[in-house]
Write a protein that holds these residues in place. Sequence first.
Motif, PDB file in Angstrom:
ATOM      1  N   GLN A 167       3.993  10.348  20.687  1.00 52.54           N
ATOM      2  CA  GLN A 167       5.075   9.448  21.075  1.00 52.54           C
ATOM      3  C   GLN A 167       5.204   9.338  22.587  1.00 52.54           C
ATOM      4  O   GLN A 167       5.535   8.275  23.114  1.00 52.54           O
ATOM      5  CB  GLN A 167       6.396   9.919  20.467  1.00 52.54           C
ATOM      6  N   GLY A 168       4.915  10.411  23.306  1.00 54.01           N
ATOM      7  CA  GLY A 168       5.023  10.373  24.750  1.00 54.01           C
ATOM      8  C   GLY A 168       3.965   9.529  25.427  1.00 54.01           C
ATOM      9  O   GLY A 168       4.144   9.085  26.568  1.00 54.01           O
ATOM     10  N   ASN A 169       2.841   9.282  24.736  1.00 56.50           N
ATOM     11  CA  ASN A 169       1.739   8.507  25.308  1.00 56.50           C
ATOM     12  C   ASN A 169       1.682   7.088  24.760  1.00 56.50           C
ATOM     13  O   ASN A 169       1.298   6.157  25.469  1.00 56.50           O
ATOM     14  CB  ASN A 169       0.400   9.213  25.036  1.00 56.50           C
ATOM     15  N   MET A 170       2.083   6.918  23.514  1.00 53.53           N
ATOM     16  CA  MET A 170       2.038   5.592  22.899  1.00 53.53           C
ATOM     17  C   MET A 170       3.202   4.734  23.401  1.00 53.53           C
ATOM     18  O   MET A 170       4.296   5.238  23.656  1.00 53.53           O
ATOM     19  CB  MET A 170       2.134   5.712  21.372  1.00 53.53           C
TER      20      MET A 170
ATOM     21  N   TYR B 200       0.830  -1.206   0.000  1.00 50.75           N
ATOM     22  CA  TYR B 200       0.000   0.000   0.000  1.00 50.75           C
ATOM     23  C   TYR B 200       0.863   1.253   0.000  1.00 50.75           C
ATOM     24  O   TYR B 200       0.579   2.223  -0.704  1.00 50.75           O
ATOM     25  CB  TYR B 200      -0.896   0.010   1.233  1.00 50.75           C
ATOM     26  N   VAL B 201       1.925   1.211   0.795  1.00 58.22           N
ATOM     27  CA  VAL B 201       2.805   2.376   0.903  1.00 58.22           C
ATOM     28  C   VAL B 201       3.529   2.616  -0.416  1.00 58.22           C
ATOM     29  O   VAL B 201       3.617   3.750  -0.898  1.00 58.22           O
ATOM     30  CB  VAL B 201       3.821   2.182   2.051  1.00 58.22           C
ATOM     31  N   ARG B 202       4.043   1.547  -1.022  1.00 57.25           N
ATOM     32  CA  ARG B 202       4.778   1.688  -2.283  1.00 57.25           C
ATOM     33  C   ARG B 202       3.915   2.262  -3.391  1.00 57.25           C
ATOM     34  O   ARG B 202       4.400   3.009  -4.240  1.00 57.25           O
ATOM     35  CB  ARG B 202       5.339   0.329  -2.717  1.00 57.25           C
ATOM     36  N   SER B 203       2.658   1.903  -3.398  1.00 56.30           N
ATOM     37  CA  SER B 203       1.766   2.391  -4.455  1.00 56.30           C
ATOM     38  C   SER B 203       1.208   3.777  -4.151  1.00 56.30           C
ATOM     39  O   SER B 203       0.455   4.328  -4.963  1.00 56.30           O
ATOM     40  CB  SER B 203       0.610   1.399  -4.664  1.00 56.30           C
ATOM     41  N   GLY B 204       1.562   4.339  -3.009  1.00 57.13           N
ATOM     42  CA  GLY B 204       1.081   5.678  -2.657  1.00 57.13           C
ATOM     43  C   GLY B 204      -0.407   5.726  -2.371  1.00 57.13           C
ATOM     44  O   GLY B 204      -1.052   6.766  -2.538  1.00 57.13           O
ATOM     45  N   ALA B 205      -0.976   4.594  -1.910  1.00 57.74           N
ATOM     46  CA  ALA B 205      -2.425   4.506  -1.727  1.00 57.74           C
ATOM     47  C   ALA B 205      -2.911   5.030  -0.386  1.00 57.74           C
ATOM     48  O   ALA B 205      -4.102   5.275  -0.210  1.00 57.74           O
ATOM     49  CB  ALA B 205      -2.875   3.050  -1.892  1.00 57.74           C
ATOM     50  N   LEU B 206      -1.986   5.191   0.569  1.00 64.79           N
ATOM     51  CA  LEU B 206      -2.403   5.545   1.924  1.00 64.79           C
ATOM     52  C   LEU B 206      -2.055   6.988   2.268  1.00 64.79           C
ATOM     53  O   LEU B 206      -0.995   7.499   1.909  1.00 64.79           O
ATOM     54  CB  LEU B 206      -1.737   4.620   2.943  1.00 64.79           C
ATOM     55  N   ALA B 207      -2.961   7.621   3.009  1.00 60.75           N
ATOM     56  CA  ALA B 207      -2.694   8.954   3.537  1.00 60.75           C
ATOM     57  C   ALA B 207      -1.859   8.821   4.801  1.00 60.75           C
ATOM     58  O   ALA B 207      -2.000   7.856   5.552  1.00 60.75           O
ATOM     59  CB  ALA B 207      -4.008   9.674   3.848  1.00 60.75           C
ATOM     60  N   SER B 208      -0.992   9.763   5.039  1.00 61.81           N
ATOM     61  CA  SER B 208      -0.166   9.763   6.237  1.00 61.81           C
ATOM     62  C   SER B 208      -0.962  10.313   7.419  1.00 61.81           C
ATOM     63  O   SER B 208      -1.802  11.195   7.270  1.00 61.81           O
ATOM     64  CB  SER B 208       1.071  10.633   6.011  1.00 61.81           C
ATOM     65  N   TRP B 209      -0.673   9.759   8.607  1.00 59.64           N
ATOM     66  CA  TRP B 209      -1.302  10.265   9.830  1.00 59.64           C
ATOM     67  C   TRP B 209      -0.491  11.412  10.447  1.00 59.64           C
ATOM     68  O   TRP B 209      -0.924  12.008  11.441  1.00 59.64           O
ATOM     69  CB  TRP B 209      -1.395   9.141  10.867  1.00 59.64           C
ATOM     70  N   ASN B 210       0.653  11.727   9.883  1.00 59.10           N
ATOM     71  CA  ASN B 210       1.566  12.670  10.534  1.00 59.10           C
ATOM     72  C   ASN B 210       0.960  14.027  10.849  1.00 59.10           C
ATOM     73  O   ASN B 210       1.174  14.588  11.923  1.00 59.10           O
ATOM     74  CB  ASN B 210       2.827  12.858   9.676  1.00 59.10           C
ATOM     75  N   SER B 211       0.203  14.597   9.907  1.00 59.43           N
ATOM     76  CA  SER B 211      -0.351  15.938  10.128  1.00 59.43           C
ATOM     77  C   SER B 211      -1.341  15.951  11.281  1.00 59.43           C
ATOM     78  O   SER B 211      -1.531  16.986  11.934  1.00 59.43           O
ATOM     79  CB  SER B 211      -1.030  16.448   8.846  1.00 59.43           C
ATOM     80  N   TYR B 212      -1.970  14.812  11.555  1.00 55.99           N
ATOM     81  CA  TYR B 212      -2.906  14.721  12.678  1.00 55.99           C
ATOM     82  C   TYR B 212      -2.147  14.469  13.988  1.00 55.99           C
ATOM     83  O   TYR B 212      -2.465  15.051  15.025  1.00 55.99           O
ATOM     84  CB  TYR B 212      -3.899  13.588  12.436  1.00 55.99           C
ATOM     85  N   ILE B 213      -1.144  13.619  13.912  1.00 51.76           N
ATOM     86  CA  ILE B 213      -0.388  13.256  15.103  1.00 51.76           C
ATOM     87  C   ILE B 213       0.310  14.462  15.723  1.00 51.76           C
ATOM     88  O   ILE B 213       0.372  14.603  16.943  1.00 51.76           O
ATOM     89  CB  ILE B 213       0.648  12.164  14.757  1.00 51.76           C
ATOM     90  N   THR B 214       0.828  15.357  14.879  1.00 49.79           N
ATOM     91  CA  THR B 214       1.579  16.505  15.395  1.00 49.79           C
ATOM     92  C   THR B 214       0.727  17.432  16.246  1.00 49.79           C
ATOM     93  O   THR B 214       1.268  18.208  17.032  1.00 49.79           O
ATOM     94  CB  THR B 214       2.176  17.321  14.226  1.00 49.79           C
ATOM     95  N   LYS B 215      -0.588  17.325  16.112  1.00 48.84           N
ATOM     96  CA  LYS B 215      -1.494  18.192  16.876  1.00 48.84           C
ATOM     97  C   LYS B 215      -2.175  17.450  18.025  1.00 48.84           C
ATOM     98  O   LYS B 215      -3.042  17.992  18.701  1.00 48.84           O
ATOM     99  CB  LYS B 215      -2.576  18.762  15.950  1.00 48.84           C
ATOM    100  N   SER B 216      -1.783  16.189  18.239  1.00 47.78           N
ATOM    101  CA  SER B 216      -2.476  15.357  19.225  1.00 47.78           C
ATOM    102  C   SER B 216      -1.610  15.093  20.448  1.00 47.78           C
ATOM    103  O   SER B 216      -0.410  14.855  20.337  1.00 47.78           O
ATOM    104  CB  SER B 216      -2.872  14.017  18.587  1.00 47.78           C
ATOM    105  N   SER B 217      -2.241  15.137  21.609  1.00 52.59           N
ATOM    106  CA  SER B 217      -1.549  14.748  22.848  1.00 52.59           C
ATOM    107  C   SER B 217      -1.889  13.311  23.219  1.00 52.59           C
ATOM    108  O   SER B 217      -1.332  12.767  24.164  1.00 52.59           O
ATOM    109  CB  SER B 217      -1.964  15.683  23.995  1.00 52.59           C
ATOM    110  N   VAL B 218      -2.817  12.715  22.479  1.00 55.74           N
ATOM    111  CA  VAL B 218      -3.244  11.335  22.738  1.00 55.74           C
ATOM    112  C   VAL B 218      -2.446  10.363  21.869  1.00 55.74           C
ATOM    113  O   VAL B 218      -1.775   9.454  22.373  1.00 55.74           O
ATOM    114  CB  VAL B 218      -4.757  11.163  22.482  1.00 55.74           C
ATOM    115  N   VAL B 219      -2.529  10.554  20.552  1.00 52.53           N
ATOM    116  CA  VAL B 219      -1.734   9.739  19.628  1.00 52.53           C
ATOM    117  C   VAL B 219      -0.399  10.457  19.458  1.00 52.53           C
ATOM    118  O   VAL B 219      -0.143  11.116  18.454  1.00 52.53           O
ATOM    119  CB  VAL B 219      -2.452   9.565  18.286  1.00 52.53           C
TER     120      VAL B 219
END
Length: 438
Positions: free
Chosen positions: A135-138, A114-133
């Motif tokens: 790195q410090g909580n996961m 899926y990643v190689r074909s570019g089919a998936l959206a990244s979660w990064n833009s959401y994660i950078t604004k989250s205190s739940v998802v």
Amino acid sequence: MTVSEKKVKVFSIVALALGSSAVLAACGSSGSNTSATNSTTAKKSAPVTVTLWESHNGGPVGDEMTTMVDNFNATHVGVKVNIVVTKASSKLLAAIAAGDPPTLAEISHYDGKYVRSGALASWNSYITKSSVVAQGNMLPAAWRNGEVGSTHYRLETDMKLSEVFYNQSLFAKAGISTAPQTDAQMATDAAKLKALGVIPIGWKDSSAHILPTFLSNGGSMLKGSNSVGHSVAFNNAAGTATFSYFHHLYAAGELQFHHGTTLREDFASGKIGMIDGTSAGYAKVLAAVAGAFKVGAFVEPSGSSGVHYNLAQGLGFVMPKADTTVQRNAAWTFVQWWFGAKQQAAWAMATGFAPETKAGIADVPASFLTTHPGLKASLAAALSPHTFPRPVSDSYNEVQASLDAEFFNAVTGKQSISSSLSTLQSQGDSYMSGASEL
């Protein structure tokens, strides 16, 4: 939290939501244009629909997933999640190719295609604004699971960790007072169980149930990194110790190989003293036993290193790129809610999966763990610094197929241990260099 407590909690949340709606309706009951205004507002605030393809095939885990989606829908007016229980891991790629994917899906850890074909959206833009998802909580193993480079394409939702379940009645009858902590202790206990006329150990001959022992004997899953162009490291002292240990158990009539369903059935009938599995199987084991005896659990024993190693694997949330930004934002609303502490704890208590977050683990009552040793073992493995995410490269998928075959051949005596390890090393290096047979 008991099932009854969960139902009361859900009822209270729904009742509160309904009560708030009733108050708002009463406050806006005056005025001749109220109906028209309410109608316009309703149209503007119609919920964004998110279709979730969920890969659990029924059972206690699938049922709990549906219950959690219902709870979300009852408490969120802006988003409505429609859950579809299907084999998302095998069907999603075709759905994407056909231009008709779901907004959100749970797929297995082999997401490279899926990643190689570019089919998936990244979660990064959401994660950078989250205190739940975040790195410090996961938990570290969950945070790195589904991460490619520094990009998160899949967020692990079902942390499966290897553990062993045992029949507490048979252990007591055999004079075993504590669960084994080392491979040597497990072998000693196996001999005591055999004297009772039962099969001491049932094991799955698959990589997730082999690698923890291999790692605890000083092994490493890959030389280099988890990508094509590197090699494996099986034909060494760790491989010899691991294959030899299980071969000796098998040769002594103290170990049998079966699939998960057969293991649970024989365990429930009292034919087997202990079976290995994952946290995903704990609820299924309890259902199979149906109260006939108490089920104990312990994390995978340590080998020559003296350390309990484990692998984190399981399904994770992904977002195909096809849907709109509005739908993806709505999907994130659900995902962030899912990783909230109370939801994580409820999911863990109902299924046996370890929470992916530190806050989720902290929210599991200590009183619950005293009566659910399977979850207690899962939490111990989840919090361990020696638990690692399962390798996800497509090449390593093929390595694991070879590992399964050569391990079975060596343990059952169809092939010598040295020959099996030599074949595994050669094939593994070939696959990591880009060769393929799958």
